[in-house]
Design an enzyme around this catalytic site. Sequence first.
Site, PDB file in Angstrom:
ATOM      1  N   GLY A   1     -85.445 -82.550 -17.608  1.00 43.37           N
ATOM      2  CA  GLY A   1     -85.627 -81.396 -16.732  1.00 43.37           C
ATOM      3  C   GLY A   1     -84.346 -80.629 -16.511  1.00 43.37           C
ATOM      4  O   GLY A   1     -84.363 -79.513 -16.010  1.00 43.37           O
ATOM      5  N   GLY A   2     -83.225 -81.225 -16.902  1.00 44.02           N
ATOM      6  CA  GLY A   2     -81.930 -80.576 -16.676  1.00 44.02           C
ATOM      7  C   GLY A   2     -81.837 -79.223 -17.369  1.00 44.02           C
ATOM      8  O   GLY A   2     -81.429 -78.227 -16.770  1.00 44.02           O
ATOM      9  N   PHE A   3     -82.242 -79.187 -18.620  1.00 47.21           N
ATOM     10  CA  PHE A   3     -82.158 -77.922 -19.354  1.00 47.21           C
ATOM     11  C   PHE A   3     -83.038 -76.855 -18.719  1.00 47.21           C
ATOM     12  O   PHE A   3     -82.612 -75.718 -18.520  1.00 47.21           O
ATOM     13  CB  PHE A   3     -82.570 -78.115 -20.827  1.00 47.21           C
ATOM     14  CG  PHE A   3     -82.590 -76.814 -21.569  1.00 47.21           C
ATOM     15  CD1 PHE A   3     -81.413 -76.284 -22.086  1.00 47.21           C
ATOM     16  CD2 PHE A   3     -83.759 -76.086 -21.705  1.00 47.21           C
ATOM     17  CE1 PHE A   3     -81.412 -75.059 -22.736  1.00 47.21           C
ATOM     18  CE2 PHE A   3     -83.772 -74.857 -22.351  1.00 47.21           C
ATOM     19  CZ  PHE A   3     -82.591 -74.352 -22.866  1.00 47.21           C
TER      20      PHE A   3
ATOM     21  N   GLY B   1     -80.179 -95.251 -26.243  1.00 45.68           N
ATOM     22  CA  GLY B   1     -79.937 -94.307 -27.327  1.00 45.68           C
ATOM     23  C   GLY B   1     -79.271 -93.089 -26.715  1.00 45.68           C
ATOM     24  O   GLY B   1     -78.922 -93.101 -25.534  1.00 45.68           O
TER      25      GLY B   1
ATOM     26  N   CYS C   1     -98.118 -76.213 -49.610  1.00 45.72           N
ATOM     27  CA  CYS C   1     -98.366 -76.980 -48.381  1.00 45.72           C
ATOM     28  C   CYS C   1     -99.680 -77.753 -48.460  1.00 45.72           C
ATOM     29  O   CYS C   1    -100.667 -77.269 -49.009  1.00 45.72           O
ATOM     30  CB  CYS C   1     -98.394 -76.027 -47.183  1.00 45.72           C
ATOM     31  SG  CYS C   1     -98.679 -76.850 -45.616  1.00 45.72           S
TER      32      CYS C   1
ATOM     33  N   CYS D   1    -101.294 -78.892 -45.668  1.00 46.71           N
ATOM     34  CA  CYS D   1    -101.875 -78.958 -44.322  1.00 46.71           C
ATOM     35  C   CYS D   1    -103.343 -78.530 -44.324  1.00 46.71           C
ATOM     36  O   CYS D   1    -103.838 -77.912 -45.269  1.00 46.71           O
ATOM     37  CB  CYS D   1    -101.070 -78.124 -43.334  1.00 46.71           C
ATOM     38  SG  CYS D   1    -101.503 -76.379 -43.265  1.00 46.71           S
TER      39      CYS D   1
ATOM     40  N   CYS E   1    -103.799 -74.732 -44.852  1.00 52.40           N
ATOM     41  CA  CYS E   1    -103.598 -74.258 -46.228  1.00 52.40           C
ATOM     42  C   CYS E   1    -104.673 -74.773 -47.185  1.00 52.40           C
ATOM     43  O   CYS E   1    -104.948 -74.136 -48.203  1.00 52.40           O
ATOM     44  CB  CYS E   1    -102.206 -74.644 -46.718  1.00 52.40           C
ATOM     45  SG  CYS E   1    -100.910 -73.677 -45.888  1.00 52.40           S
TER      46      CYS E   1
END
Length: 417
Positions: A101-103, A255, A345, A347, A350
């Site tokens: 939430g800092g950003f 991490g 692609c 997906c 596509c």
Amino acid sequence: MSINASPGFKFEIEKSAENSFARTGTLTTPNGVIETPAFIPVGTKATVKSVLPEAMRELGAQALLSNAYHLYLQPGPEILDAAGGLSKFMNWNGPTFTDSGGFQVLSLGVGFKKVLAMDSKTFRADDVIANNKERLAHVDDEGVTFKSHLNGSMHRFTPEVSMQIQHQIGADVMFAFDECTTLHNTRGYQERAMDRTYAWAIRCLDEHKRLTESRADKPYQALFGVIQGAQYEDLRRKAARDLGSLESSGISFDGFGIGGALDKDSLGTIVQWVNSELPEEKPKHLLGIGAPEDLFVGVESGIDTFDCVLASRIARSSAVYTMTGRYNLTNATYKRDFNPIDSECDCYTCQNYTRAYLNHLFHGKEMIAATLATIHNERFVVRLVDQMRAALKTGQFFDLKAEFMGRFKHKSGQHHD
Ligand SMILES: [Zn+2]
């Protein structure tokens, strides 16, 4: 055994590349395993806008990242806690991340644009961002007071509050509350912000330890520290050394996230400074970076996971990626073009739809335009990082990078919600 005996969470490095920081690995969480390096799509408010979780799984997403700030304001973290945590709440059968939430508190508060200014050559001043705009966030040594972007109500985040919110949201990986600065801040301000982030990191570890023990019936949540320091080598290295070796309440970070102001031209250099100081065996996440060419730089510099809203955000405005760059589906040249978005692609979009149909949907403002374009773009970035992982395993990463860089027309930056 490490001092963090973290049930259900572990990171194992499989293969490290020669002559670079790049590696492949496996990040195990209580909600599933992530093969790294991996691109983690962003579902800001517990949804990837316009796409069902089943479709995200089908396109190869291994995990999703949501935003603590947005979920705190709506529906409120107690709702997610009662639902059994983020993954259950959103019916995503896999690992989840939340940012601290800092950003958001700072960027929405001081009126950053959605994309942080990336030109370090422009002048710097600590108040430049608030020019002509009411300042909606105020930082002090204890935390940040800010005004909701939804209804103007006043709120306060501290490291403890961020930890409490993220524990209630219940993601597998959380981030420590940090002060995110921009390239426009002065050197002196960057130093003060870094000292504050360090003090906050200790408070995050302490509160995290307390919450982990008091919520022992819940799955383990990992906590990543966030490295700031903007474009300054000494600050970045110091932040990485200090947070990398930090222990408090008998625990250390699981991490690390690399965040804050990252000038595009020095992205790789900055990440490498940080990674030469951080403990090698711990996972590294690059916050808010996801432009295709930046993903190569990140992987080469030792990043294990990425998140970014760029792929889905540009898809909703009809911009799509291909191996040769990005283009806009609303362009008149696609009105009668019955080819897929990208012939290379695999997906769902596509395989089943044409540029002409998507051109029609976007012009008609039809809802599935966003859905189909987002599926394509998310698949593109997820697959690109999957290809990097495969190439690392066979020792062909730099061949893949050279081929991609030779074809793809660049356009990038840092992108958060
Ligand atoms: Zn596609």
